[in-house]
Design a protein around this motif. Sequence first.
Motif, short mmCIF file in Angstrom:
data_model
loop_
_atom_site.label_atom_id
_atom_site.label_comp_id
_atom_site.label_asym_id
_atom_site.label_seq_id
_atom_site.Cartn_x
_atom_site.Cartn_y
_atom_site.Cartn_z
N SER A 16 0.82 -1.21 0.00
CA SER A 16 0.00 0.00 0.00
C SER A 16 0.86 1.26 0.00
CB SER A 16 -0.90 0.01 1.24
OG SER A 16 -1.51 1.27 1.40
N SER A 17 0.37 2.28 -0.71
CA SER A 17 1.04 3.58 -0.76
C SER A 17 0.42 4.60 0.19
CB SER A 17 0.98 4.14 -2.19
OG SER A 17 1.70 3.33 -3.08
N ALA A 18 -0.53 4.17 1.00
CA ALA A 18 -1.27 5.12 1.83
C ALA A 18 -0.38 5.89 2.79
CB ALA A 18 -2.37 4.39 2.60
N TYR A 19 0.79 5.33 3.13
CA TYR A 19 1.69 6.02 4.04
C TYR A 19 2.97 6.46 3.33
CZ TYR A 19 -1.08 5.29 8.20
OH TYR A 19 -2.08 5.37 9.14
N ALA A 20 2.89 6.65 2.02
CA ALA A 20 4.07 7.05 1.24
C ALA A 20 4.63 8.37 1.71
CB ALA A 20 3.72 7.11 -0.25
N LEU A 21 3.77 9.29 2.14
CA LEU A 21 4.21 10.60 2.64
C LEU A 21 4.05 10.71 4.15
CD1 LEU A 21 2.76 12.95 -0.13
CD2 LEU A 21 5.06 12.01 0.06
N GLY A 22 3.98 9.56 4.80
CA GLY A 22 3.92 9.57 6.26
C GLY A 22 2.54 9.48 6.86
N GLY A 23 1.49 9.54 6.03
CA GLY A 23 0.14 9.48 6.56
C GLY A 23 -0.46 10.87 6.74
N PRO A 24 -1.76 10.97 7.02
CA PRO A 24 -2.42 12.27 7.17
C PRO A 24 -1.77 13.09 8.28
CG PRO A 24 -4.03 10.48 7.12
CD PRO A 24 -2.68 9.84 7.24
N THR A 55 2.92 -3.18 3.89
CA THR A 55 2.30 -4.44 3.46
C THR A 55 0.92 -4.60 4.09
OG1 THR A 55 3.47 -5.57 5.26
CG2 THR A 55 4.47 -5.65 3.09
N THR A 56 -0.03 -5.01 3.27
CA THR A 56 -1.40 -5.23 3.75
C THR A 56 -1.62 -6.67 4.18
OG1 THR A 56 -2.17 -5.75 1.51
CG2 THR A 56 -2.27 -3.43 2.21
N ARG A 57 -0.64 -7.53 3.93
CA ARG A 57 -0.72 -8.94 4.32
C ARG A 57 0.70 -9.50 4.33
NH1 ARG A 57 -3.95 -9.85 -1.22
NH2 ARG A 57 -2.25 -9.58 -2.70
N GLU A 58 0.88 -10.63 4.96
CA GLU A 58 2.20 -11.26 4.93
C GLU A 58 2.51 -11.66 3.48
OE1 GLU A 58 4.05 -15.44 6.31
OE2 GLU A 58 3.44 -14.13 7.99
N CYS A 59 3.76 -11.45 3.08
CA CYS A 59 4.10 -11.76 1.69
C CYS A 59 5.57 -12.19 1.60
CB CYS A 59 3.86 -10.54 0.79
SG CYS A 59 4.80 -9.10 1.28
N PRO A 60 5.90 -13.01 0.61
CA PRO A 60 7.30 -13.39 0.40
C PRO A 60 8.02 -12.30 -0.39
CG PRO A 60 5.89 -14.53 -1.17
CD PRO A 60 4.98 -13.73 -0.29
N LEU A 61 9.27 -12.04 -0.01
CA LEU A 61 10.07 -11.05 -0.73
C LEU A 61 11.53 -11.47 -0.64
CD1 LEU A 61 9.71 -8.40 -2.30
CD2 LEU A 61 10.07 -7.17 -0.16
N ALA A 62 12.08 -11.89 -1.77
CA ALA A 62 13.49 -12.32 -1.84
C ALA A 62 13.82 -13.34 -0.76
CB ALA A 62 14.41 -11.11 -1.75
N GLY A 63 12.92 -14.29 -0.54
CA GLY A 63 13.20 -15.36 0.42
C GLY A 63 12.80 -15.05 1.85
#
Length: 442
Positions: A78-86, A322-330
Motif C-alpha cells: 500500500s502507498s497510503a503512508y508514502a508521505l507519512g500518513g495524514p 504491506t497489507t498482508r504477509e508476503c514473500p520477498l526475496a526469500g
Amino acid sequence: MENSLNSLPPTGRWEAVDMARTGTDADIDPAVEDPTPQLDAWRRDGRRVVRSEAMGGAWLVLGHPEVRAVLDDPETFSSAYALGGPPARTLPPAVVAELPAFLREDVSGVVDVDLPDHDAPRATVLAAWSGPRVKPLAGTVRALARELAAALASRERADLVADYALPLVHRTMAAAMRVPEAEVPRVAAWAQDMATVLSPGPEEPKAEAARRLREYERWAAAFLRTVPPGGEGVLSVYLHGQGEGPGAAPPMTYANVVHNLLVHWVAGTVTTAHAISGTCYELLRRRELWEWARQAPHERARHAVEETFRHAAPHRGLVRVTTRECPLAGHAVPAGSMVFPLLGSANRDETRVRDALTFDPDRPEATPHGHLAFGHGVHACPGANLARLEARTAVAELLTALPDLALAEGDGELPPPRLPSLHFDGLAALPVEPGNGGRVEA
C-alpha cells in the motif's frame, strides 16, 4: 482489496521482525549519510532485501526485479503512508497545533492514495502534466538556461546548484503553474516548509515550518481565485478539472489543490535540480566525458542525463506498507511492515546492468525506459517528460555556452557535499569555475 488509511498501522508502529533473518551487520539512514556504498556492498554480497533498524524496521528492497515486484503489486504494498500518513493524525501534537487549515484535512499528494481511489486524482495529474502542456515550456526552459549560463560566464567562481540548477527548475515550475515570477522565492521557501513538515525530523523545525505555512495558505487563497477554468497552467486542471464524460479529469478538492501546489513543486524541482548538477559533476570530473559531450551537445546531453537517472537516481523512492504477509526475496515479510523500494539501488543492480557502478553515458543500455528512476506502475512519475526536458536542455546549454567550465579547485571538497535526505539524493553544492572561453548566443 480496498486499502483505507484506517486499516493500516499509525506511522512508526511496524511489526517487530527478527534482525537475524536478514543477516544485517551494518545499517543506513539516508537522512544522515549517503547510503549508496553500503547498498552496493549488500548487493555484492547477494542481499536483495535488508531490514534496517535505523529506519524503524523498514525492509529495504535493493534488487531491480524485487523493486519492480513491489511497485507492480499496489494491493499488497500500500502507498497510503508514502508521505507519512495524514498530517493531522500522524504528526506530534505540538506540530498539529500549528498546522494551517488545509493540512488538517485528509489531503493527498496522489502518490499516497491506493486503488481504486487513486484513479480519479491520477487522471487529473496526468492531464495537467500531459505533452500538450509540457511541450510549450521548451522555449521557456531554453531561454532560462541561456540567461543563467550568461550570468555564470561573467563570474570567476559559482555554485552550479544554487546559481544554475535551482533557479532554472523553480522558474520553470512557476511557468508550468502560472505562478508570477516575483512570487517564486516565497513559494519555493514554502515548498521547503512543506517538505520539512512531511519528512522525518525534530519537532521544533516542523512546528516552525507549519506556522509559516499559515501565511502560504492566505497567499494561496488569493492567488487561486485568479486561476481561470480552461487555463493553460497546471493549476487550472487541478482546480477546475478538464473535459467531460468518462475520460474527464475531475477537479481536486480545494484543500488538495493548496496541498499539491507545494508537494508537486517539491517533487518536480528537487529531483530535476539533482539530475542537472549530478550530470554536470560526472561529466566534469572526467574531462574526457565533458569533451565527448561537447561534440554533439544536445544528443549527448540526452544520453548523459539518462545515465545520471540510472546511475544516481535523484529520487530514492517512497515507503510502502504491506497489507498482508508476503514473500520477498526469500523473506516472509509480515503484514503492516514498512517496505522501502530503493529506485537508485535497483538501477545499479549488477545482475541487470553491465558495469553498473560506472557512469557511462555512451552505454548501449542508456535508453529512456531502461531504469526505474521515475518509478514504475500506477504511481510512475507523471512529470517525467518535463524533468527530462529541463535536465537535457540545462546540460546542453552549459556545454554550448561554457566550454571551459571546470570543477573549482582550492577550498572545495571533492567529491562535493551531498544533501542528506530520506527521499532525495543529490549534491548540496557544486563549486565551478566558468573559465574565460564562455560564449553565449542570443
